[in-house]
Motif scaffolding. Structure first.
Motif, PDB file in Angstrom:
ATOM      1  N   GLY A  15      42.559  37.402  43.160  1.00  0.00           N
ATOM      2  CA  GLY A  15      42.592  37.893  41.788  1.00  0.00           C
ATOM      3  C   GLY A  15      43.355  39.192  41.657  1.00  0.00           C
ATOM      4  N   LEU A  16      43.167  40.108  42.626  1.00  0.00           N
ATOM      5  CA  LEU A  16      43.890  41.380  42.581  1.00  0.00           C
ATOM      6  C   LEU A  16      45.384  41.169  42.774  1.00  0.00           C
ATOM      7  CD1 LEU A  16      43.864  44.450  42.416  1.00  0.00           C
ATOM      8  CD2 LEU A  16      43.370  44.527  44.867  1.00  0.00           C
ATOM      9  N   VAL A  17      45.757  40.326  43.729  1.00  0.00           N
ATOM     10  CA  VAL A  17      47.175  40.025  43.956  1.00  0.00           C
ATOM     11  C   VAL A  17      47.772  39.338  42.739  1.00  0.00           C
ATOM     12  CG1 VAL A  17      48.801  38.694  45.355  1.00  0.00           C
ATOM     13  CG2 VAL A  17      46.930  39.931  46.463  1.00  0.00           C
ATOM     14  N   TRP A  18      47.027  38.415  42.137  1.00  0.00           N
ATOM     15  CA  TRP A  18      47.504  37.722  40.942  1.00  0.00           C
ATOM     16  C   TRP A  18      47.769  38.714  39.815  1.00  0.00           C
ATOM     17  CZ3 TRP A  18      48.954  32.768  39.685  1.00  0.00           C
ATOM     18  CH2 TRP A  18      49.081  32.484  38.324  1.00  0.00           C
ATOM     19  N   PHE A  19      46.843  39.649  39.611  1.00  0.00           N
ATOM     20  CA  PHE A  19      47.022  40.641  38.551  1.00  0.00           C
ATOM     21  C   PHE A  19      48.328  41.408  38.745  1.00  0.00           C
ATOM     22  CE2 PHE A  19      46.776  45.008  37.095  1.00  0.00           C
ATOM     23  CZ  PHE A  19      46.467  44.843  35.758  1.00  0.00           C
ATOM     24  N   PRO A  27      54.704  31.476  35.184  1.00  0.00           N
ATOM     25  CA  PRO A  27      55.686  30.841  34.298  1.00  0.00           C
ATOM     26  C   PRO A  27      55.555  31.225  32.829  1.00  0.00           C
ATOM     27  CG  PRO A  27      54.056  29.246  35.082  1.00  0.00           C
ATOM     28  CD  PRO A  27      53.851  30.487  35.877  1.00  0.00           C
ATOM     29  N   SER A  28      54.390  31.710  32.429  1.00  0.00           N
ATOM     30  CA  SER A  28      54.199  32.139  31.040  1.00  0.00           C
ATOM     31  C   SER A  28      53.030  33.113  30.980  1.00  0.00           C
ATOM     32  CB  SER A  28      53.914  30.936  30.127  1.00  0.00           C
ATOM     33  OG  SER A  28      52.645  30.369  30.433  1.00  0.00           O
ATOM     34  N   TYR A  32      49.437  33.376  33.072  1.00  0.00           N
ATOM     35  CA  TYR A  32      49.002  34.639  33.673  1.00  0.00           C
ATOM     36  C   TYR A  32      47.563  34.966  33.270  1.00  0.00           C
ATOM     37  CZ  TYR A  32      48.900  39.678  34.711  1.00  0.00           C
ATOM     38  OH  TYR A  32      48.572  40.920  35.174  1.00  0.00           O
ATOM     39  N   GLN A  33      47.276  34.844  31.974  1.00  0.00           N
ATOM     40  CA  GLN A  33      45.925  35.142  31.491  1.00  0.00           C
ATOM     41  C   GLN A  33      44.916  34.136  32.036  1.00  0.00           C
ATOM     42  OE1 GLN A  33      45.488  37.931  29.936  1.00  0.00           O
ATOM     43  NE2 GLN A  33      47.655  38.377  29.571  1.00  0.00           N
ATOM     44  N   GLN A  34      45.301  32.869  32.092  1.00  0.00           N
ATOM     45  CA  GLN A  34      44.392  31.857  32.636  1.00  0.00           C
ATOM     46  C   GLN A  34      44.116  32.105  34.114  1.00  0.00           C
ATOM     47  OE1 GLN A  34      46.589  28.299  31.619  1.00  0.00           O
ATOM     48  NE2 GLN A  34      45.497  28.016  29.684  1.00  0.00           N
ATOM     49  N   GLY A  35      45.132  32.546  34.846  1.00  0.00           N
ATOM     50  CA  GLY A  35      44.945  32.874  36.254  1.00  0.00           C
ATOM     51  C   GLY A  35      43.990  34.035  36.443  1.00  0.00           C
ATOM     52  N   LEU A  36      44.082  35.023  35.561  1.00  0.00           N
ATOM     53  CA  LEU A  36      43.155  36.149  35.643  1.00  0.00           C
ATOM     54  C   LEU A  36      41.718  35.699  35.411  1.00  0.00           C
ATOM     55  CD1 LEU A  36      45.111  38.993  33.803  1.00  0.00           C
ATOM     56  CD2 LEU A  36      44.537  38.861  36.231  1.00  0.00           C
ATOM     57  N   VAL A  37      41.541  34.794  34.463  1.00  0.00           N
ATOM     58  CA  VAL A  37      40.197  34.254  34.213  1.00  0.00           C
ATOM     59  C   VAL A  37      39.683  33.536  35.453  1.00  0.00           C
ATOM     60  CG1 VAL A  37      38.869  32.594  32.865  1.00  0.00           C
ATOM     61  CG2 VAL A  37      40.527  34.088  31.722  1.00  0.00           C
ATOM     62  N   ALA A  38      40.526  32.703  36.058  1.00  0.00           N
ATOM     63  CA  ALA A  38      40.098  31.880  37.189  1.00  0.00           C
ATOM     64  C   ALA A  38      39.918  32.685  38.471  1.00  0.00           C
ATOM     65  CB  ALA A  38      41.125  30.762  37.424  1.00  0.00           C
ATOM     66  N   LEU A  40      39.885  36.297  38.808  1.00  0.00           N
ATOM     67  CA  LEU A  40      39.285  37.630  38.774  1.00  0.00           C
ATOM     68  C   LEU A  40      38.049  37.692  37.890  1.00  0.00           C
ATOM     69  CD1 LEU A  40      39.910  40.305  40.159  1.00  0.00           C
ATOM     70  CD2 LEU A  40      41.117  41.026  38.093  1.00  0.00           C
ATOM     71  N   TRP A  41      38.170  37.259  36.646  1.00  0.00           N
ATOM     72  CA  TRP A  41      37.038  37.311  35.731  1.00  0.00           C
ATOM     73  C   TRP A  41      35.881  36.419  36.220  1.00  0.00           C
ATOM     74  CZ3 TRP A  41      41.286  39.536  34.488  1.00  0.00           C
ATOM     75  CH2 TRP A  41      41.378  40.406  33.411  1.00  0.00           C
ATOM     76  N   LEU A  42      36.197  35.169  36.539  1.00  0.00           N
ATOM     77  CA  LEU A  42      35.155  34.205  36.919  1.00  0.00           C
ATOM     78  C   LEU A  42      34.405  34.622  38.181  1.00  0.00           C
ATOM     79  CD1 LEU A  42      33.761  31.553  36.266  1.00  0.00           C
ATOM     80  CD2 LEU A  42      35.552  30.346  37.543  1.00  0.00           C
ATOM     81  N   PRO A  43      35.086  34.964  39.295  1.00  0.00           N
ATOM     82  CA  PRO A  43      34.328  35.380  40.475  1.00  0.00           C
ATOM     83  C   PRO A  43      33.513  36.646  40.240  1.00  0.00           C
ATOM     84  CG  PRO A  43      36.676  35.756  40.794  1.00  0.00           C
ATOM     85  CD  PRO A  43      36.535  34.914  39.569  1.00  0.00           C
ATOM     86  N   THR A  44      34.023  37.550  39.412  1.00  0.00           N
ATOM     87  CA  THR A  44      33.271  38.772  39.117  1.00  0.00           C
ATOM     88  C   THR A  44      31.966  38.438  38.406  1.00  0.00           C
ATOM     89  OG1 THR A  44      35.298  40.079  38.984  1.00  0.00           O
ATOM     90  CG2 THR A  44      33.333  40.989  37.926  1.00  0.00           C
ATOM     91  N   LEU A  45      32.032  37.541  37.425  1.00  0.00           N
ATOM     92  CA  LEU A  45      30.827  37.153  36.685  1.00  0.00           C
ATOM     93  C   LEU A  45      29.852  36.392  37.580  1.00  0.00           C
ATOM     94  CD1 LEU A  45      32.452  36.097  33.294  1.00  0.00           C
ATOM     95  CD2 LEU A  45      31.112  38.162  33.762  1.00  0.00           C
ATOM     96  N   ILE A  46      30.393  35.543  38.451  1.00  0.00           N
ATOM     97  CA  ILE A  46      29.530  34.772  39.356  1.00  0.00           C
ATOM     98  C   ILE A  46      28.826  35.687  40.355  1.00  0.00           C
ATOM     99  CG2 ILE A  46      29.549  33.075  41.240  1.00  0.00           C
ATOM    100  CD1 ILE A  46      31.726  31.576  39.718  1.00  0.00           C
ATOM    101  N   LEU A  47      29.549  36.701  40.835  1.00  0.00           N
ATOM    102  CA  LEU A  47      29.008  37.569  41.881  1.00  0.00           C
ATOM    103  C   LEU A  47      28.255  38.773  41.341  1.00  0.00           C
ATOM    104  CD1 LEU A  47      32.143  37.573  44.221  1.00  0.00           C
ATOM    105  CD2 LEU A  47      30.020  36.310  44.583  1.00  0.00           C
ATOM    106  N   ALA A  48      28.349  39.024  40.045  1.00  0.00           N
ATOM    107  CA  ALA A  48      27.762  40.239  39.480  1.00  0.00           C
ATOM    108  C   ALA A  48      26.264  40.354  39.759  1.00  0.00           C
ATOM    109  CB  ALA A  48      28.029  40.300  37.979  1.00  0.00           C
TER     110      ALA A  48
END
Length: 391
Positions: A15-19, A27-28, A32-38, A40-48
Motif C-alpha cells: 500500500g505504501l509503495v502503491w501510494f 493507468p488512471s 490509483y484510488q481503487q488501489g489505495l482502497v485495496a 492501504l485503506w482495507l488492510p488498515t481497517l481490518i488490522l485496526a
C-alpha cells in the motif's frame, strides 16, 4: 498478533509503495484510488482492532500531533454545516480517508525503520522509471520542443504538481547512498531521471524548494556526501541560469503577489468560518480568475477560516517537532529535508488539503504520516548517514 504476520506487513508495504509510485504509473486516477482502497485503506481497517494497542501507543507517544490532526478533521466536518459544497457526504468521506491513511503508518512502522526506508526507495525508484517514460513520451514520441514544459504521465501531468511529487522522490533517494557498486549505478540513473524531470518541468517553485533544501541539508546530515551534493546543486543551478536564463525569467512572478493580495481580501470576508469544506471558489486578480490561492495555508484559510489555518499550522509544526526529536536517525534526517521542501512547496502552488489522495498529498499528509513512524525508529543509530542499498 495479526498485524505482526508477514502477509499483513507485506499488504501494508504494498500500500505504501502503491501510494508513492502508482500516482504516475497507474493507468488512471480511478485505478490509483481503487488501489489505495485495496492495498492501504482495507488492510488498515481490518488490522485496526487487532492492532489497537499499537494505535493507542501511537496516541500516547505523539498526543499533540494526533490531537491537532483530530481537531482539524472535526473542524472540517463542522464547517460542512455552512459549506456550499456540491456533495457534503463526499467531503466528509474524504476526511475519513485522511484519518485512515494516517492510521496506517503506525502499523507500517512495526516492520522497522530499515524496511520502511527500503519501501520508500522502491516507490521512488518506480517514480524514476515514470520520469524517464514521461521525458521520452513528451519530447520524443509527441515531438514537443525541448523548451516546452514537461507534462508527465498519470497524475504527474501537471508541470508544477508533478515536479513536487518527483522532488519528493529525489529527497527520498538522495541521502540513501547504496554500498554495492552495481546498485550505485542504478541509484545514479534514477536520480538523473528524477532531476531531469524537475528541471524540464520548469517549475521554479519546485526547483527553488529542492535547491534550498539540498543546500541546507549539510547542517543536519553533517557528512561529506551531503556537502558534495550541495556544492553540485549550486554549480548546476549556476550553469542553468547561464544557459537558459531567458526561459527561467520569462514568466516573471506568475501573478503570485496579486493573487495573494486578492486572497487576503477573500479571507477577510469570512475570517472565522471560511467558505466551508469543499466549497468551490475563484480568485479574481489582474482581470483573470484562478482556481485556487496557489498557497496551501491561504487555501485552508479560505475554506476553513483562520481557525482551520491555525489548526493546519499546528499539525505542521507538531510534525516538525517529531522530526527534530528523531534527527539522530537517518529517517529523521530525510524527513527534515522533506519537511523543508514541502513547506516551501506549499507557498507556491499546492492548494488541496482535504481532497482525495493526489500530488498535493506528497507535500502534506505523506510527511505527517511518515513523522508518525518515527517513535518506533527512535532507537536507531544512523551516525554514518548511509544504509545498505539492497532492497
Amino acid at each position: 498478533m495479526l498485524h505482526e504476520k508477514n502477509w499483513a506487513r507485506a499488504w501494508l508495504g504494498l500500500g505504501l509503495v502503491w501510494f508513492v509510485a502508482a500516482i504516475a504509473l497507474a493507468p488512471s486516477n480511478k485505478v490509483y484510488q481503487q488501489g489505495l482502497v485495496a492495498f492501504l485503506w482495507l488492510p488498515t481497517l481490518i488490522l485496526a482492532w487487532p492492532a489497537r494497542t499499537v494505535l493507542i501507543e501511537a496516541w500516547r507517544r505523539q498526543p499533540a500531533l494526533w490531537g491537532a490532526v483530530l481537531l482539524l478533521i472535526v473542524w472540517g466536518a463542522i464547517s460542512l454545516v455552512w459549506s456550499a459544497a456540491e456533495d457534503p457526504g463526499r467531503e466528509a468521506k474524504r476526511l475519513i480517508y485522511i484519518l485512515v491513511f494516517l492510521l496506517a503508518f503506525p502499523l507500517v512502522a512495526q516492520g522497522g525503520p530499515a524496511r520502511i526506508r527500503h519501501l520508500l526507495q522502491i516507490g521512488s525508484g518506480l517514480l524514476a522509471i515514470a520520469a524517464l517514460i514521461s521525458i521520452v513520451q513528451f519530447y520524443f514520441v509527441l515531438g514537443n520542443p525541448l523548451i516546452g514544459r514537461l507534462g508527465g504521465i498519470g497524475e504527474i501531468s501537471h508541470p508544477i504538481l508533478g515536479a513536487y511529487v518527483i522532488g519528493t522522490a529525489v529527497l527520498l533517494l538522495l541521502y540513501q547512498l547504496p554500498h554495492q557498486r552495481v546498485v550505485q549505478l542504478g541509484w545514479l540513473l534514477a536520480l538523473a531521471c528524477l532531476g531531469a524531470f524537475v528541471m524540464l518541468s520548469q517549475s521554479r517553485g519546485a526547483v527553488l524548494a529542492l535547491l534550498s533544501t539540498v543546500v541546507l541539508a549539510p547542517l543536519w546530515f553533517r557528512d561529506r556526501h551531503s556537502r558534495m551534493i550541495a556544492v553540485a546543486a549550486v554549480i548546476a543551478t549556476g550553469v542553468a541560469f547561464y544557459v537558459v536564463y531567458d526561459v527561467i525569467t520569462a514568466r516573471g512572478s506568475s501573478f503570485r503577489p496579486e493573487i495573494f493580495q486578492a486572497v487576503i481580501q477573500m479571507i477577510g470576508e469570512h475570517p472565522w468560518t471560511g467558505l466551508g469544506l469543499g466549497a468551490s471558489y475563484k480568485v479574481s486578480a489582474v482581470g483573470m480568475e484562478f482556481d485556487h490561492t496557489h498557497n496551501m495555508f491561504t487555501h485552508v484559510a479560505v475554506e476553513l477560516g483562520l481557525p482551520g489555518m491555525l489548526l493546519w499550522i499546528a499539525v505542521w509544526l507538531f510534525t516538525l517537532a517529531e522530526i527534530v526529536r528523531a534527527r539522530h536517525t537517518l529517517l529523521g534526517k530525510i524527513l527534515l529535508a522533506l519537511w523543508i521542501f514541502s513547506t516551501m512547496a506549499m507557498q507556491f502552488d499546492a492548494a488541496s488539503l482535504t481532497a482525495t489522495p493526489r500530488a498535493e498529498w506528497f507535500v502534506s499528509w505523506l510527511i505527517v504520516g511518515l513523522a508518525m513512524l518515527l517513535p518506533w525508529g527512535s532507537a536507531e543509530n544512523d551516525a554514518c548517514g548511509k544504509i545498505s542499498g539492497s532492497t
